[in-house]
Design a protein around this motif. Structure first.
Motif, PDB file in Angstrom:
ATOM      1  N   GLU A  11      24.392 -22.593  85.007  1.00 56.19           N
ATOM      2  CA  GLU A  11      25.557 -23.019  85.784  1.00 56.19           C
ATOM      3  C   GLU A  11      25.297 -23.204  87.270  1.00 56.19           C
ATOM      4  O   GLU A  11      26.207 -23.627  87.986  1.00 56.19           O
ATOM      5  N   SER A  12      24.113 -22.867  87.751  1.00 54.97           N
ATOM      6  CA  SER A  12      23.851 -23.023  89.180  1.00 54.97           C
ATOM      7  C   SER A  12      22.403 -23.453  89.392  1.00 54.97           C
ATOM      8  O   SER A  12      21.537 -23.161  88.580  1.00 54.97           O
ATOM      9  N   GLY A  13      22.170 -24.146  90.507  1.00 57.01           N
ATOM     10  CA  GLY A  13      20.847 -24.708  90.736  1.00 57.01           C
ATOM     11  C   GLY A  13      19.976 -23.888  91.662  1.00 57.01           C
ATOM     12  O   GLY A  13      18.848 -23.551  91.331  1.00 57.01           O
ATOM     13  N   SER A  14      20.482 -23.559  92.824  1.00 55.42           N
ATOM     14  CA  SER A  14      19.657 -22.875  93.823  1.00 55.42           C
ATOM     15  C   SER A  14      19.781 -21.361  93.701  1.00 55.42           C
ATOM     16  O   SER A  14      20.703 -20.840  93.056  1.00 55.42           O
ATOM     17  N   VAL A  15      18.876 -20.672  94.344  1.00 56.97           N
ATOM     18  CA  VAL A  15      18.907 -19.202  94.362  1.00 56.97           C
ATOM     19  C   VAL A  15      20.213 -18.725  94.986  1.00 56.97           C
ATOM     20  O   VAL A  15      20.864 -17.819  94.461  1.00 56.97           O
ATOM     21  N   ASP A  16      20.622 -19.333  96.096  1.00 57.80           N
ATOM     22  CA  ASP A  16      21.865 -18.917  96.754  1.00 57.80           C
ATOM     23  C   ASP A  16      23.079 -19.115  95.850  1.00 57.80           C
ATOM     24  O   ASP A  16      23.969 -18.263  95.804  1.00 57.80           O
ATOM     25  N   GLU A  17      23.119 -20.246  95.138  1.00 57.53           N
ATOM     26  CA  GLU A  17      24.227 -20.485  94.208  1.00 57.53           C
ATOM     27  C   GLU A  17      24.257 -19.430  93.105  1.00 57.53           C
ATOM     28  O   GLU A  17      25.319 -18.965  92.699  1.00 57.53           O
ATOM     29  N   ARG A  18      23.078 -19.045  92.623  1.00 59.98           N
ATOM     30  CA  ARG A  18      23.002 -18.022  91.572  1.00 59.98           C
ATOM     31  C   ARG A  18      23.489 -16.674  92.081  1.00 59.98           C
ATOM     32  O   ARG A  18      24.187 -15.950  91.373  1.00 59.98           O
ATOM     33  N   ILE A  19      23.122 -16.345  93.299  1.00 56.17           N
ATOM     34  CA  ILE A  19      23.566 -15.066  93.881  1.00 56.17           C
ATOM     35  C   ILE A  19      25.081 -15.045  94.013  1.00 56.17           C
ATOM     36  O   ILE A  19      25.745 -14.078  93.616  1.00 56.17           O
ATOM     37  N   VAL A  20      25.637 -16.115  94.557  1.00 56.78           N
ATOM     38  CA  VAL A  20      27.095 -16.183  94.750  1.00 56.78           C
ATOM     39  C   VAL A  20      27.817 -16.110  93.403  1.00 56.78           C
ATOM     40  O   VAL A  20      28.790 -15.363  93.247  1.00 56.78           O
ATOM     41  N   LEU A  21      27.334 -16.853  92.405  1.00 59.19           N
ATOM     42  CA  LEU A  21      27.961 -16.829  91.077  1.00 59.19           C
ATOM     43  C   LEU A  21      27.811 -15.449  90.432  1.00 59.19           C
ATOM     44  O   LEU A  21      28.748 -14.945  89.817  1.00 59.19           O
ATOM     45  N   ALA A  22      26.659 -14.821  90.587  1.00 62.84           N
ATOM     46  CA  ALA A  22      26.452 -13.491  90.010  1.00 62.84           C
ATOM     47  C   ALA A  22      27.434 -12.478  90.604  1.00 62.84           C
ATOM     48  O   ALA A  22      28.027 -11.678  89.868  1.00 62.84           O
ATOM     49  N   TYR A  23      27.623 -12.510  91.895  1.00 60.34           N
ATOM     50  CA  TYR A  23      28.586 -11.609  92.531  1.00 60.34           C
ATOM     51  C   TYR A  23      30.001 -11.891  92.048  1.00 60.34           C
ATOM     52  O   TYR A  23      30.779 -10.980  91.795  1.00 60.34           O
ATOM     53  N   ARG A  24      30.330 -13.177  91.906  1.00 57.79           N
ATOM     54  CA  ARG A  24      31.684 -13.514  91.441  1.00 57.79           C
ATOM     55  C   ARG A  24      31.910 -13.023  90.024  1.00 57.79           C
ATOM     56  O   ARG A  24      32.949 -12.441  89.709  1.00 57.79           O
ATOM     57  N   LEU A  25      30.917 -13.221  89.141  1.00 58.81           N
ATOM     58  CA  LEU A  25      31.073 -12.806  87.748  1.00 58.81           C
ATOM     59  C   LEU A  25      31.080 -11.290  87.595  1.00 58.81           C
ATOM     60  O   LEU A  25      31.875 -10.739  86.833  1.00 58.81           O
ATOM     61  N   ALA A  26      30.195 -10.612  88.290  1.00 61.23           N
ATOM     62  CA  ALA A  26      30.055  -9.162  88.114  1.00 61.23           C
ATOM     63  C   ALA A  26      31.044  -8.361  88.948  1.00 61.23           C
ATOM     64  O   ALA A  26      31.562  -7.337  88.482  1.00 61.23           O
ATOM     65  N   LEU A  27      31.327  -8.825  90.162  1.00 60.33           N
ATOM     66  CA  LEU A  27      32.131  -8.024  91.078  1.00 60.33           C
ATOM     67  C   LEU A  27      33.450  -8.669  91.492  1.00 60.33           C
ATOM     68  O   LEU A  27      34.262  -8.044  92.158  1.00 60.33           O
ATOM     69  N   GLY A  28      33.628  -9.941  91.106  1.00 56.86           N
ATOM     70  CA  GLY A  28      34.885 -10.614  91.427  1.00 56.86           C
ATOM     71  C   GLY A  28      35.039 -10.967  92.892  1.00 56.86           C
ATOM     72  O   GLY A  28      36.150 -11.104  93.384  1.00 56.86           O
ATOM     73  N   ARG A  29      33.919 -11.103  93.600  1.00 57.35           N
ATOM     74  CA  ARG A  29      33.979 -11.442  95.027  1.00 57.35           C
ATOM     75  C   ARG A  29      32.693 -12.137  95.454  1.00 57.35           C
ATOM     76  O   ARG A  29      31.720 -12.169  94.720  1.00 57.35           O
ATOM     77  N   ARG A  30      32.718 -12.693  96.657  1.00 53.44           N
ATOM     78  CA  ARG A  30      31.519 -13.303  97.229  1.00 53.44           C
ATOM     79  C   ARG A  30      30.666 -12.217  97.879  1.00 53.44           C
ATOM     80  O   ARG A  30      31.195 -11.231  98.372  1.00 53.44           O
ATOM     81  N   PRO A  31      29.354 -12.412  97.916  1.00 56.61           N
ATOM     82  CA  PRO A  31      28.505 -11.438  98.609  1.00 56.61           C
ATOM     83  C   PRO A  31      28.633 -11.591 100.127  1.00 56.61           C
ATOM     84  O   PRO A  31      28.865 -12.690 100.632  1.00 56.61           O
ATOM     85  N   GLY A  32      28.490 -10.493 100.829  1.00 50.37           N
ATOM     86  CA  GLY A  32      28.460 -10.537 102.287  1.00 50.37           C
ATOM     87  C   GLY A  32      27.119 -11.074 102.762  1.00 50.37           C
ATOM     88  O   GLY A  32      26.182 -11.267 101.971  1.00 50.37           O
ATOM     89  N   GLU A  33      27.009 -11.282 104.055  1.00 52.59           N
ATOM     90  CA  GLU A  33      25.781 -11.840 104.622  1.00 52.59           C
ATOM     91  C   GLU A  33      24.579 -10.926 104.362  1.00 52.59           C
ATOM     92  O   GLU A  33      23.514 -11.388 103.947  1.00 52.59           O
ATOM     93  N   ARG A  34      24.754  -9.639 104.582  1.00 55.61           N
ATOM     94  CA  ARG A  34      23.666  -8.673 104.339  1.00 55.61           C
ATOM     95  C   ARG A  34      23.308  -8.633 102.851  1.00 55.61           C
ATOM     96  O   ARG A  34      22.136  -8.570 102.481  1.00 55.61           O
ATOM     97  N   GLU A  35      24.315  -8.683 101.985  1.00 65.76           N
ATOM     98  CA  GLU A  35      24.072  -8.696 100.543  1.00 65.76           C
ATOM     99  C   GLU A  35      23.292  -9.931 100.119  1.00 65.76           C
ATOM    100  O   GLU A  35      22.415  -9.854  99.251  1.00 65.76           O
ATOM    101  N   MET A  36      23.591 -11.068 100.740  1.00 64.82           N
ATOM    102  CA  MET A  36      22.839 -12.297 100.437  1.00 64.82           C
ATOM    103  C   MET A  36      21.368 -12.119 100.805  1.00 64.82           C
ATOM    104  O   MET A  36      20.485 -12.472 100.025  1.00 64.82           O
ATOM    105  N   ASP A  37      21.115 -11.556 101.989  1.00 68.25           N
ATOM    106  CA  ASP A  37      19.731 -11.354 102.430  1.00 68.25           C
ATOM    107  C   ASP A  37      18.985 -10.411 101.490  1.00 68.25           C
ATOM    108  O   ASP A  37      17.857 -10.700 101.078  1.00 68.25           O
ATOM    109  N   VAL A  38      19.617  -9.298 101.139  1.00 68.58           N
ATOM    110  CA  VAL A  38      18.988  -8.318 100.248  1.00 68.58           C
ATOM    111  C   VAL A  38      18.760  -8.940  98.867  1.00 68.58           C
ATOM    112  O   VAL A  38      17.711  -8.738  98.242  1.00 68.58           O
ATOM    113  N   SER A  39      19.717  -9.720  98.392  1.00 62.27           N
ATOM    114  CA  SER A  39      19.598 -10.360  97.087  1.00 62.27           C
ATOM    115  C   SER A  39      18.464 -11.381  97.060  1.00 62.27           C
ATOM    116  O   SER A  39      17.696 -11.443  96.095  1.00 62.27           O
TER     117      SER A  39
END
Length: 153
Positions: A99-127
């Motif tokens: 369902e997603s192409g780039s690493v960033d898209e996968r991170i954002v979708l994973a957070y939405r599916l698992a946690l019901g929210r977008r990742p913060g800036e620090r969470e994106m970097d760590v991810s």
């Protein structure tokens, strides 16, 4: 997760040790049924579903006016090592890949599916850093072990 609503209870696979002396538990033929919400797992008074038992599933032989809530080491270990979690992490990783192409898209979708929210800036970097060193399924498994996944605030 299979989001189908209604219908009969399902009989997901159980660990071999749980079958000792148990009759009448025939695993549901459709593997998609194994991924239904736990409310659809067939309840037997003399057999508690092992994965849910770690998370304070009520005893079907006793009345339960109020559910206790606890946090224990076996819960964390179960979320890290249980077959159900590993299978769910792999399935989530496959979905993210489809369902997603780039690493960033996968991170954002994973957070939405698992946690019901977008990742913060620090969470994106760590991810991003985590995914440079580990497979996507391990990232999903890590998300399943966050407090935000376990506890709804």
């Amino acid at each position: 997760m299979n989001l189908e609503m209604g219908g009969p209870g399902v009989f997901p696979p159980l660990p071999h040790d749980a079958f000792k002396g148990v009759i009448g538990w025939t695993v549901s033929k459709d593997p998609r049924a194994h991924a239904r919400r736990s409310v659809y797992i067939f309840a037997r008074r003399n057999l508690r579903f092992p994965f849910l038992e770690v998370f304070d599933a009520p005893d079907n032989n006793l009345s339960c006016p109020a559910r206790e809530r606890s946090t224990t080491a076996p819960q964390a270990l179960c979320l890290l090592n249980a077959d159900e979690v590993i299978v769910a992490a792999k399935a989530t990783a496959e979905r993210l890949t489809k369902e997603s192409g780039s690493v960033d898209e996968r991170i954002v979708l994973a957070y939405r599916l698992a946690l019901g929210r977008r990742p913060g800036e620090r969470e994106m970097d760590v991810s991003r850093e985590f995914l440079r060193q580990s497979p996507l399924s391990e990232f999903c498994r890590a998300l399943f072990n966050l407090n935000d996944f376990v506890y709804v605030e």
